[in-house]
Design an enzyme around this catalytic site. Structure first.
Site, PDB file in Angstrom:
ATOM      1  N   ASP A  51      39.701  37.551  46.127  1.00 14.03           N
ATOM      2  CA  ASP A  51      40.072  36.455  47.023  1.00 14.03           C
ATOM      3  C   ASP A  51      40.977  36.949  48.148  1.00 14.03           C
ATOM      4  O   ASP A  51      41.471  38.081  48.121  1.00 14.03           O
ATOM      5  CB  ASP A  51      40.798  35.360  46.244  1.00 14.03           C
ATOM      6  CG  ASP A  51      39.890  34.625  45.278  1.00 14.03           C
ATOM      7  OD1 ASP A  51      38.702  34.462  45.599  1.00 14.03           O
ATOM      8  OD2 ASP A  51      40.366  34.227  44.196  1.00 14.03           O
ATOM      9  N   TYR A 111      42.543  44.581  35.649  1.00 19.18           N
ATOM     10  CA  TYR A 111      43.410  44.046  36.698  1.00 19.18           C
ATOM     11  C   TYR A 111      44.872  44.282  36.344  1.00 19.18           C
ATOM     12  O   TYR A 111      45.235  44.357  35.167  1.00 19.18           O
ATOM     13  CB  TYR A 111      43.200  42.537  36.864  1.00 19.18           C
ATOM     14  CG  TYR A 111      41.947  42.143  37.600  1.00 19.18           C
ATOM     15  CD1 TYR A 111      41.963  41.936  38.977  1.00 19.18           C
ATOM     16  CD2 TYR A 111      40.744  41.974  36.922  1.00 19.18           C
ATOM     17  CE1 TYR A 111      40.815  41.566  39.659  1.00 19.18           C
ATOM     18  CE2 TYR A 111      39.585  41.602  37.595  1.00 19.18           C
ATOM     19  CZ  TYR A 111      39.630  41.401  38.960  1.00 19.18           C
ATOM     20  OH  TYR A 111      38.489  41.038  39.634  1.00 19.18           O
TER      21      TYR A 111
END
Length: 243
Positions: A51, A111
């Protein structure tokens, strides 16, 4: 001929990975320079679309192109020369079998989420870390994080824009380390729901601040409104993708 590439980038200033009509994107920058260098229209396919404001240290993508006189290392050098002002760096390119798919061949995605836990605001790490000024209970964060590990219905931990057909995912790892004022969350899974990592982090911070119920209760509700806020994108990094 199929190429596999690994890229790192700073997400600040981009609308995200995916190409947008009216805003700069990482995908657009890479496709533009690769098309110029290889003298044909290149379309890249990515392991996971990040994003706006999210960073990557080991994003993976693939693309198809005719055989080129440029060797992979020459493509790397040329791309980095053209993108040197964009905070996008190509780390590696290699020729792979045509069955390889950056998204569907992935077996695990890793992540990191970074928090700077101090009262004073950030300068050097602004837009690279989430500034949390209140004192956080690290032991409680670690305890509650373990209830998220494993196979669960993560309905409470996905955004309203998530397009996945169901919210069942298996979280392989969620660990938290602390080094001075920096707190790093490590999350690994084959796949994640939209905003899942950021909502998990935001929820754990809210629990550690005494603002929310336990993770097990939030999971059982299967409703986004019971979880914590979505942590800002600036602290999230796609670390690497396993194949």
């Amino acid at each position: 001929m199929r190429y596999k590439a690994i890229v790192e980038y700073v997400g600040t200033g981009f609308s995200g990975w995916q190409k947008q009509m009216s805003a700069p994107s990482v995908q657009e920058e890479l496709e533009s320079v690769l098309s110029f260098l290889l003298k044909e229209k290149i379309a890249v396919n990515v392991a996971g679309r990040t994003d706006a404001g999210v960073h990557a240290l080991g994003q993976v993508f693939h693309f198809d192109a005719r055989e080129s006189t440029l060797q992979p290392f020459q493509i790397v050098n040329a791309v980095n020369y053209h993108l040197k002002e964009k905070l996008i760096v190509l780390l590696k390119i290699e020729i792979v079998d045509e069955t390889f798919d950056a998204r569907f061949s992935a077996i695990r995605r890793h992540y990191q989420y970074k928090i700077t836990n101090r009262k004073t605001p950030l300068a050097v790490f602004k837009n690279r870390s989430w500034h949390v000024p209140q004192t956080l209970n690290l032991d409680l964060i670690r305890e509650q994080a373990q209830y998220l590990v494993g196979k669960h219905d993560f309905q409470s931990f996905r955004s309203s824009k998530c397009g996945a057909s169901n919210a069942i995912r298996t979280l392989d790892r969620l660990e938290v380390e602390k080094n001075g004022e920096e707190m790093i969350f490590h999350a690994s899974a084959k796949s994640f729901l939209h905003h899942q990592v950021r909502i998990m982090v935001g929820t754990l911070v809210a629990i550690a601040s005494g603002k929310l119920m336990s993770v097990t209760e939030i999971l059982s509700k299967k409703n986004r409104r019971y979880a914590g806020p979505t942590a800002p994108p600036c602290g999230l990094y796609l670390l690497k993708v396993d194949y």
